[in-house]
Design a protein around this motif. Structure first.
Motif, PDB file in Angstrom:
ATOM      1  N   GLU A 133       3.371  -4.415 -22.266  1.00  0.00           N
ATOM      2  CA  GLU A 133       3.789  -4.451 -21.217  1.00  0.00           C
ATOM      3  C   GLU A 133       4.169  -3.088 -20.429  1.00  0.00           C
ATOM      4  N   TYR A 134       4.523  -2.329 -21.136  1.00  0.00           N
ATOM      5  CA  TYR A 134       4.891  -1.101 -20.337  1.00  0.00           C
ATOM      6  C   TYR A 134       3.448  -0.227 -20.115  1.00  0.00           C
ATOM      7  N   LEU A 135       2.639  -0.523 -20.873  1.00  0.00           N
ATOM      8  CA  LEU A 135       1.171   0.035 -20.227  1.00  0.00           C
ATOM      9  C   LEU A 135       0.722  -0.523 -18.974  1.00  0.00           C
ATOM     10  N   HIS A 136       0.950  -1.798 -19.066  1.00  0.00           N
ATOM     11  CA  HIS A 136       0.273  -2.519 -17.661  1.00  0.00           C
ATOM     12  C   HIS A 136       1.262  -2.297 -16.403  1.00  0.00           C
ATOM     13  N   ARG A 137       2.617  -1.982 -16.889  1.00  0.00           N
ATOM     14  CA  ARG A 137       3.448  -1.340 -15.521  1.00  0.00           C
ATOM     15  C   ARG A 137       2.965  -0.098 -15.196  1.00  0.00           C
ATOM     16  N   MET A 138       2.787   0.893 -16.236  1.00  0.00           N
ATOM     17  CA  MET A 138       2.460   2.355 -16.008  1.00  0.00           C
ATOM     18  C   MET A 138       1.075   2.454 -15.222  1.00  0.00           C
ATOM     19  N   TRP A 139       0.123   1.583 -15.547  1.00  0.00           N
ATOM     20  CA  TRP A 139      -1.080   1.462 -14.962  1.00  0.00           C
ATOM     21  C   TRP A 139      -0.832   0.987 -13.503  1.00  0.00           C
ATOM     22  N   GLY A 140      -0.029   0.254 -13.087  1.00  0.00           N
ATOM     23  CA  GLY A 140       0.071  -0.133 -11.743  1.00  0.00           C
ATOM     24  C   GLY A 140       0.758   0.882 -11.092  1.00  0.00           C
ATOM     25  N   ARG A 141       1.599   1.544 -11.590  1.00  0.00           N
ATOM     26  CA  ARG A 141       2.283   2.634 -10.907  1.00  0.00           C
ATOM     27  C   ARG A 141       1.164   3.810 -10.671  1.00  0.00           C
ATOM     28  N   LEU A 142       0.321   4.042 -11.690  1.00  0.00           N
ATOM     29  CA  LEU A 142      -0.586   5.149 -11.567  1.00  0.00           C
ATOM     30  C   LEU A 142      -1.478   4.872 -10.544  1.00  0.00           C
ATOM     31  N   THR A 143      -2.073   3.544 -10.358  1.00  0.00           N
ATOM     32  CA  THR A 143      -2.876   2.906  -9.578  1.00  0.00           C
ATOM     33  C   THR A 143      -2.134   3.476  -7.915  1.00  0.00           C
ATOM     34  N   GLY A 144      -0.899   3.092  -7.877  1.00  0.00           N
ATOM     35  CA  GLY A 144      -0.121   3.580  -6.653  1.00  0.00           C
ATOM     36  C   GLY A 144      -0.583   4.792  -6.310  1.00  0.00           C
ATOM     37  N   LEU A 145      -0.283   5.683  -7.346  1.00  0.00           N
ATOM     38  CA  LEU A 145      -0.219   7.080  -7.049  1.00  0.00           C
ATOM     39  C   LEU A 145      -1.723   7.805  -6.588  1.00  0.00           C
ATOM     40  N   VAL A 146      -2.447   6.973  -7.522  1.00  0.00           N
ATOM     41  CA  VAL A 146      -4.082   7.264  -7.153  1.00  0.00           C
ATOM     42  C   VAL A 146      -4.461   7.167  -5.773  1.00  0.00           C
ATOM     43  N   PHE A 147      -3.959   5.905  -5.270  1.00  0.00           N
ATOM     44  CA  PHE A 147      -4.117   5.475  -3.625  1.00  0.00           C
ATOM     45  C   PHE A 147      -3.457   6.328  -2.691  1.00  0.00           C
ATOM     46  N   PHE A 148      -1.968   6.491  -2.943  1.00  0.00           N
ATOM     47  CA  PHE A 148      -1.197   7.133  -1.941  1.00  0.00           C
ATOM     48  C   PHE A 148      -1.206   8.576  -1.733  1.00  0.00           C
ATOM     49  N   ILE A 149      -1.514   9.381  -2.929  1.00  0.00           N
ATOM     50  CA  ILE A 149      -1.598  10.895  -2.835  1.00  0.00           C
ATOM     51  C   ILE A 149      -2.821  11.330  -1.852  1.00  0.00           C
ATOM     52  N   PRO A 150      -4.039  10.754  -2.114  1.00  0.00           N
ATOM     53  CA  PRO A 150      -5.258  11.178  -1.333  1.00  0.00           C
ATOM     54  C   PRO A 150      -5.118  10.650  -0.053  1.00  0.00           C
ATOM     55  N   ALA A 151      -4.606   9.432   0.081  1.00  0.00           N
ATOM     56  CA  ALA A 151      -4.496   8.742   1.403  1.00  0.00           C
ATOM     57  C   ALA A 151      -3.754   9.523   2.367  1.00  0.00           C
ATOM     58  N   VAL A 152      -2.547   9.987   1.933  1.00  0.00           N
ATOM     59  CA  VAL A 152      -1.915  10.969   2.849  1.00  0.00           C
ATOM     60  C   VAL A 152      -2.190  12.223   3.139  1.00  0.00           C
ATOM     61  N   TYR A 153      -3.064  12.615   2.044  1.00  0.00           N
ATOM     62  CA  TYR A 153      -3.601  14.183   2.378  1.00  0.00           C
ATOM     63  C   TYR A 153      -4.680  13.804   3.199  1.00  0.00           C
ATOM     64  N   PHE A 154      -5.650  12.757   3.154  1.00  0.00           N
ATOM     65  CA  PHE A 154      -6.847  12.489   4.216  1.00  0.00           C
ATOM     66  C   PHE A 154      -6.233  12.149   5.519  1.00  0.00           C
ATOM     67  N   TRP A 155      -5.283  11.509   5.406  1.00  0.00           N
ATOM     68  CA  TRP A 155      -4.625  11.197   6.815  1.00  0.00           C
ATOM     69  C   TRP A 155      -4.026  12.507   7.504  1.00  0.00           C
ATOM     70  N   GLN A 156      -3.295  13.068   6.816  1.00  0.00           N
ATOM     71  CA  GLN A 156      -2.842  14.382   7.535  1.00  0.00           C
ATOM     72  C   GLN A 156      -4.031  15.315   7.823  1.00  0.00           C
ATOM     73  N   ARG A 157      -5.089  15.527   7.181  1.00  0.00           N
ATOM     74  CA  ARG A 157      -6.227  16.021   7.585  1.00  0.00           C
ATOM     75  C   ARG A 157      -7.288  15.618   8.685  1.00  0.00           C
ATOM     76  N   ARG A 158      -6.824  14.524   9.022  1.00  0.00           N
ATOM     77  CA  ARG A 158      -7.401  13.519  10.121  1.00  0.00           C
ATOM     78  C   ARG A 158      -8.861  13.320   9.709  1.00  0.00           C
ATOM     79  N   TYR A 159      -9.089  12.833   8.356  1.00  0.00           N
ATOM     80  CA  TYR A 159     -10.372  12.385   7.937  1.00  0.00           C
ATOM     81  C   TYR A 159     -10.431  10.859   8.208  1.00  0.00           C
ATOM     82  N   PHE A 160      -9.587  10.161   8.696  1.00  0.00           N
ATOM     83  CA  PHE A 160      -9.320   8.767   8.850  1.00  0.00           C
ATOM     84  C   PHE A 160      -9.701   8.433  10.343  1.00  0.00           C
TER      85      PHE A 160
END
Length: 330
Positions: free
Chosen positions: A71-98
């Motif tokens: 269960e711990y692995l499942h939860r941490m994978w979910g959190r990691l998925t969020g980070l893999v999405f949000f960190i690049p999304a914020v970066y690309f948004w700020q660089r006006r790539y979207f």
């Protein structure tokens, strides 16, 4: 990452590990117990809940650690998925790539990721109460499980479709409205069948009848209309839920094969024809996995393969739907 979360979620359910972590803390959950004292404290906490009291009273600390880490692995994978999405999304948004469209989709995807995490805990919470026992057995709500899986499939589909838009840019053209509607009908069938499978998992309905094509000695289980009012049987009666999933699976298989046969010679083009043929092959594999899972009494390996098979089938059908948009109108 999203597909991996689906796989880990299925394994967590199949190994009955999902109720081992009895609390939800966004940051503090990221540090598992390390010392003997911390493990003893976590184990004692687990003992206060129905799963231990009703079915796991003989579980040892080492056995508890195994389900806890799942269960711990499942939860941490979910959190990691969020980070893999949000960190690049914020970066690309700020660089006006979207562009405007991708900004809207990114907001929707981010909201779905957050909602999925909250829905996961809402689901687990349903299995930690005596008031929500099903047949005196601690299970998460099958409704919440189906919503959790369905949301994961929707999020995955959004990511995949969005990737098609940028990997294979094209004008919105379809071979014909009729064939386009038929592909979307197949998509609907695949999705509904997958969600119905979540109810099978939530009720352990795959263990009720382990024969095929009949259910025991009957084509329709004698318990089909066991619950009142009648509509509860669709979602809460294990025999009816397994039967409905079988019917949906057979219907989906027949619909895909009919589509593949009828669309031959319709000028789909190489890529669309390849997608169609792969969908047809995958639906046969998925049906075989489903039947084998029932006949062999739901072994973890087959059941997990069957769940991932549904995601693979959905992916290929989405690809077919996208390729239909790339064909010239006729």
């Amino acid at each position: 990452m999203t597909a991996g979360a689906v796989l880990l979620g299925g394994l967590t359910r199949l190994t009955e590990s999902g109720l081992s972590m009895t609390d939800w803390r966004l940051i503090r959950d990221m540090k598992p117990p390390r010392t003997q004292e911390e493990w003893d404290k976590e184990f004692e906490r687990y003992k206060q809940f129905p799963e231990y009291q009703l079915i796991n009273r003989r579980i040892t600390l080492n056995e508890f650690k195994r389900i806890y880490y799942m269960e711990y692995l499942h939860r941490m994978w979910g959190r990691l998925t969020g980070l893999v999405f949000f960190i690049p999304a914020v970066y690309f948004w700020q660089r006006r790539y979207f562009d405007k469209g991708l900004k809207i989709r990114s907001i929707v995807f981010g909201a779905l990721i957050g909602f999925q995490g909250a829905l996961g805990w809402y689901m687990v919470k349903s299995g930690l109460k005596n008031e929500t026992l099903i047949d005196n057995y601690p299970r998460v709500s099958p409704y919440r499980l189906a919503a959790h899986l369905g949301t994961a499939f929707i999020l995955y589909s959004g990511f995949l479709w969005n990737s098609f838009r940028y990997l294979f840019p094209s004008e919105r053209q379809v071979v014909s409205k009729i064939w386009g509607m038929r592909v979307h009908g197949l998509l609907t069938l695949v999705f509904i069948t997958a969600v119905a499978g979540a109810f099978v998992a939530g009720l352990d309905a795959g263990l009720v009848y382990n024969t095929f094509p009949k259910m025991g000695d009957h084509w329709i289980p004698v318990e089909y209309n066991h619950l009142k009012p009648w509509y509860k049987n669709l979602f809460e009666n294990p025999a009816a839920v397994q039967f409905n999933h079988r019917v949906l699976g057979i219907t989906t298989t027949a619909a895909v094969m009919a589509f593949a046969f009828m669309s031959r010679g319709k000028g789909f083009g190489r890529r669309a024809a390849m997608a169609r043929n792969l969908v047809a092959a995958m639906v046969l594999i998925q049906a075989t996995l489903g039947i084998s899972t029932v006949l062999y009494y739901v072994p973890t390996s087959l059941a997990a393969s069957h769940q991932m098979g549904s995601l693979t089938l959905l992916s290929l059908t989405l690809w077919l739907a996208y390729e239909m948009r790339r064909l010239p109108k006729v």
